[in-house]
Design a protein around this motif. Sequence first.
Motif, PDB file in Angstrom:
ATOM      1  N   UNK A 119     -20.620  -7.045 -16.272  1.00  0.00           N
ATOM      2  CA  UNK A 119     -19.989  -5.911 -15.607  1.00  0.00           C
ATOM      3  C   UNK A 119     -19.556  -6.317 -14.200  1.00  0.00           C
ATOM      4  N   UNK A 120     -18.281  -6.057 -13.896  1.00  0.00           N
ATOM      5  CA  UNK A 120     -17.720  -6.420 -12.605  1.00  0.00           C
ATOM      6  C   UNK A 120     -16.975  -5.228 -12.016  1.00  0.00           C
ATOM      7  N   UNK A 121     -16.660  -5.318 -10.733  1.00  0.00           N
ATOM      8  CA  UNK A 121     -15.824  -4.324 -10.076  1.00  0.00           C
ATOM      9  C   UNK A 121     -14.594  -5.022  -9.530  1.00  0.00           C
ATOM     10  N   UNK A 122     -13.427  -4.551  -9.964  1.00  0.00           N
ATOM     11  CA  UNK A 122     -12.164  -5.117  -9.497  1.00  0.00           C
ATOM     12  C   UNK A 122     -11.684  -4.307  -8.301  1.00  0.00           C
ATOM     13  N   UNK A 123     -11.492  -4.966  -7.181  1.00  0.00           N
ATOM     14  CA  UNK A 123     -11.009  -4.324  -5.963  1.00  0.00           C
ATOM     15  C   UNK A 123      -9.854  -5.151  -5.409  1.00  0.00           C
ATOM     16  N   UNK A 124      -9.308  -4.701  -4.281  1.00  0.00           N
ATOM     17  CA  UNK A 124      -8.221  -5.441  -3.653  1.00  0.00           C
ATOM     18  C   UNK A 124      -6.893  -5.297  -4.367  1.00  0.00           C
ATOM     19  N   UNK A 125      -6.725  -4.226  -5.146  1.00  0.00           N
ATOM     20  CA  UNK A 125      -5.450  -4.001  -5.812  1.00  0.00           C
ATOM     21  C   UNK A 125      -4.416  -3.509  -4.797  1.00  0.00           C
ATOM     22  N   UNK A 126      -3.170  -3.719  -5.102  1.00  0.00           N
ATOM     23  CA  UNK A 126      -2.106  -3.178  -4.255  1.00  0.00           C
ATOM     24  C   UNK A 126      -0.895  -2.876  -5.112  1.00  0.00           C
ATOM     25  N   UNK A 127      -0.022  -2.047  -4.562  1.00  0.00           N
ATOM     26  CA  UNK A 127       1.152  -1.631  -5.297  1.00  0.00           C
ATOM     27  C   UNK A 127       2.339  -1.599  -4.340  1.00  0.00           C
ATOM     28  N   UNK A 128       3.479  -2.055  -4.816  1.00  0.00           N
ATOM     29  CA  UNK A 128       4.724  -1.943  -4.061  1.00  0.00           C
ATOM     30  C   UNK A 128       5.500  -0.745  -4.587  1.00  0.00           C
ATOM     31  N   UNK A 129       6.147  -0.025  -3.673  1.00  0.00           N
ATOM     32  CA  UNK A 129       6.779   1.244  -4.042  1.00  0.00           C
ATOM     33  C   UNK A 129       8.220   1.265  -3.554  1.00  0.00           C
ATOM     34  N   UNK A 130       9.103   1.653  -4.435  1.00  0.00           N
ATOM     35  CA  UNK A 130      10.497   1.900  -4.069  1.00  0.00           C
ATOM     36  C   UNK A 130      10.856   3.322  -4.413  1.00  0.00           C
ATOM     37  N   UNK A 131      11.644   3.977  -3.563  1.00  0.00           N
ATOM     38  CA  UNK A 131      11.985   5.375  -3.802  1.00  0.00           C
ATOM     39  C   UNK A 131      13.447   5.665  -3.555  1.00  0.00           C
ATOM     40  N   UNK A 132      13.919   6.740  -4.173  1.00  0.00           N
ATOM     41  CA  UNK A 132      15.291   7.201  -3.983  1.00  0.00           C
ATOM     42  C   UNK A 132      15.335   8.697  -4.234  1.00  0.00           C
ATOM     43  N   UNK A 179      -1.969   3.899  -0.658  1.00  0.00           N
ATOM     44  CA  UNK A 179      -3.334   3.814  -0.107  1.00  0.00           C
ATOM     45  C   UNK A 179      -4.380   4.081  -1.183  1.00  0.00           C
ATOM     46  N   UNK A 180      -4.112   5.049  -2.076  1.00  0.00           N
ATOM     47  CA  UNK A 180      -5.072   5.351  -3.139  1.00  0.00           C
ATOM     48  C   UNK A 180      -5.330   4.126  -4.013  1.00  0.00           C
ATOM     49  N   UNK A 181      -4.262   3.415  -4.333  1.00  0.00           N
ATOM     50  CA  UNK A 181      -4.422   2.214  -5.155  1.00  0.00           C
ATOM     51  C   UNK A 181      -5.160   1.132  -4.368  1.00  0.00           C
ATOM     52  N   UNK A 182      -4.818   0.976  -3.089  1.00  0.00           N
ATOM     53  CA  UNK A 182      -5.456  -0.057  -2.270  1.00  0.00           C
ATOM     54  C   UNK A 182      -6.955   0.187  -2.102  1.00  0.00           C
ATOM     55  N   UNK A 183      -7.375   1.442  -2.139  1.00  0.00           N
ATOM     56  CA  UNK A 183      -8.793   1.777  -1.958  1.00  0.00           C
ATOM     57  C   UNK A 183      -9.554   1.834  -3.274  1.00  0.00           C
ATOM     58  N   UNK A 184      -8.892   1.528  -4.361  1.00  0.00           N
ATOM     59  CA  UNK A 184      -9.481   1.712  -5.690  1.00  0.00           C
ATOM     60  C   UNK A 184     -10.451   0.586  -6.037  1.00  0.00           C
ATOM     61  N   UNK A 185     -11.618   0.967  -6.548  1.00  0.00           N
ATOM     62  CA  UNK A 185     -12.576   0.029  -7.129  1.00  0.00           C
ATOM     63  C   UNK A 185     -12.713   0.376  -8.611  1.00  0.00           C
ATOM     64  N   UNK A 243       5.860  10.107   2.647  1.00  0.00           N
ATOM     65  CA  UNK A 243       4.448  10.468   2.798  1.00  0.00           C
ATOM     66  C   UNK A 243       3.706  10.362   1.474  1.00  0.00           C
ATOM     67  N   UNK A 244       4.323  10.860   0.397  1.00  0.00           N
ATOM     68  CA  UNK A 244       3.688  10.778  -0.924  1.00  0.00           C
ATOM     69  C   UNK A 244       3.564   9.326  -1.358  1.00  0.00           C
ATOM     70  N   UNK A 245       4.612   8.554  -1.157  1.00  0.00           N
ATOM     71  CA  UNK A 245       4.580   7.141  -1.552  1.00  0.00           C
ATOM     72  C   UNK A 245       3.492   6.383  -0.806  1.00  0.00           C
ATOM     73  N   UNK A 246       3.344   6.632   0.489  1.00  0.00           N
ATOM     74  CA  UNK A 246       2.290   5.972   1.264  1.00  0.00           C
ATOM     75  C   UNK A 246       0.911   6.401   0.792  1.00  0.00           C
ATOM     76  N   UNK A 259       5.034  -7.304  -0.302  1.00  0.00           N
ATOM     77  CA  UNK A 259       4.239  -6.508  -1.253  1.00  0.00           C
ATOM     78  C   UNK A 259       3.310  -5.545  -0.515  1.00  0.00           C
ATOM     79  N   UNK A 260       2.725  -4.628  -1.304  1.00  0.00           N
ATOM     80  CA  UNK A 260       1.858  -3.577  -0.750  1.00  0.00           C
ATOM     81  C   UNK A 260       2.617  -2.799   0.322  1.00  0.00           C
ATOM     82  N   UNK A 261       3.896  -2.530   0.039  1.00  0.00           N
ATOM     83  CA  UNK A 261       4.764  -1.837   0.995  1.00  0.00           C
ATOM     84  C   UNK A 261       5.523  -0.717   0.299  1.00  0.00           C
ATOM     85  N   UNK A 262       6.033   0.200   1.116  1.00  0.00           N
ATOM     86  CA  UNK A 262       6.898   1.276   0.638  1.00  0.00           C
ATOM     87  C   UNK A 262       8.281   1.069   1.241  1.00  0.00           C
ATOM     88  N   UNK A 263       9.306   1.166   0.413  1.00  0.00           N
ATOM     89  CA  UNK A 263      10.669   1.051   0.900  1.00  0.00           C
ATOM     90  C   UNK A 263      11.482   2.257   0.432  1.00  0.00           C
TER      91      UNK A 263
END
Length: 444
Positions: free
Chosen positions: A384-397, A369-375, A362-365, A425-429
Amino acid sequence: MEEPAHSHSPAGRPDPAGWELWRLPARAVALVLAVEAGAIASVMTHLATPDGATFTGEALALAAFLTLLSVVHTELATGIERIRRRAAETSYFDLSSVWTFAAALLLPPALAAAVIAVVYLHLWRRVWRPAKVSLHRHVYTTATVVLAAGAAHAAVEQAGGLPATPDDVAGVAGIALAVLLYVVVNTLLVAAVIALTSEWPGLRALVGRLDDNALEVATLCMGGLAAVAIGSTPWLVALVLPPILVLHRAVLVRHLEEAASTDSKTGLLNSAAWQAEAARALRRAQRARGTAAVLILDLDHFKLVNDAHGHLAGDDVLAAVARELREGVRDGDLVGRFGGEEFVVLLADLPPGALGRAEVRSVAERLRRLVAELDVPVCTPDGNLTIAGLSVSVGGASVPADGATLDQVLKVADANLYAAKRGGRNLVRIAGPVQIPAPRTAAG
């Protein structure tokens, strides 16, 4: 009010329109001006009273004595303080309050304000300006100290003055109340302007850390003792200088340690500091037979950001992602920068078994999402520009399910991270224990 860095009038004089103060939000500018006007009005009100503008020779001599002690203190600690100003990224507490608080207790408010103004003018010339601190911050801080000193003086005055005898409980209570009011007034005014300057920065940024506040209270207590000592043996107050200088060095060491453990681009723990803290946290969890987990997060295609917008824009993105990660976890969780575009999070005190693993996911997801929604607004050579469309891949143990040591859990989390990368990418495993291949031997 702010000393301009680059803006000048045609005649070469500083241009008020370029002062940094005006770049603050309008509500913050209004508060700054209101507090400074309040400090001036407070002094003028006291000067307007029958005795407010008439000072005895003893009071003037005492004001000069306290000012001299502060100047000597600042000169002896100038090198330490300049380093401390540069090293301290968080809330800063000024040890010169030992003298401003003593002045508040011993002198009429208007004369105490004059001492404070001279003390802070000297601090500006010797410490603040060389450390590149904005002038409007210095002026605002001076105004808050004047108001805090006025509140402290009123508390002691209501208690009947400083303790005159060993059994003067009311006088001691007056000093204690004065310490409380000085801290509260100063802290609230500083916290208010920080809160109005930016989005919610977190409680620590507003009021400082517990040990910072404890240091300020200790310094004010020394100021109270100095004020009482002056009443009996004035030159005895010089004995305050050695312990104050020792405090300077002790606090400097702490700030330098913090700077050495902090990633300069994101403000997070750096890799070495995070691993040391995380290892200690995992050992505590194991002794308590608890559960913890590690997440490794990697920004997808981050090189494209650097290539398209430059490395400074990339640094802004890293800082923005770091803020989202800090805000997306609990205060007790550890967030660090692992290197490049990788971040790590230690989640402590998790429920055992399936509940704990569900919470990790739940925390990883949530972080994904926070990163995916980031501007992220950035300044680039193209404007001056706005960078959007970022994503992050997450691995946990998790510990103890996926490993007993930090190194083992990091290897499992890293394997899960690359599974997320390979999966699109843009996934949690966080599927469960992952088999780590054994190193291949020369024969194999």
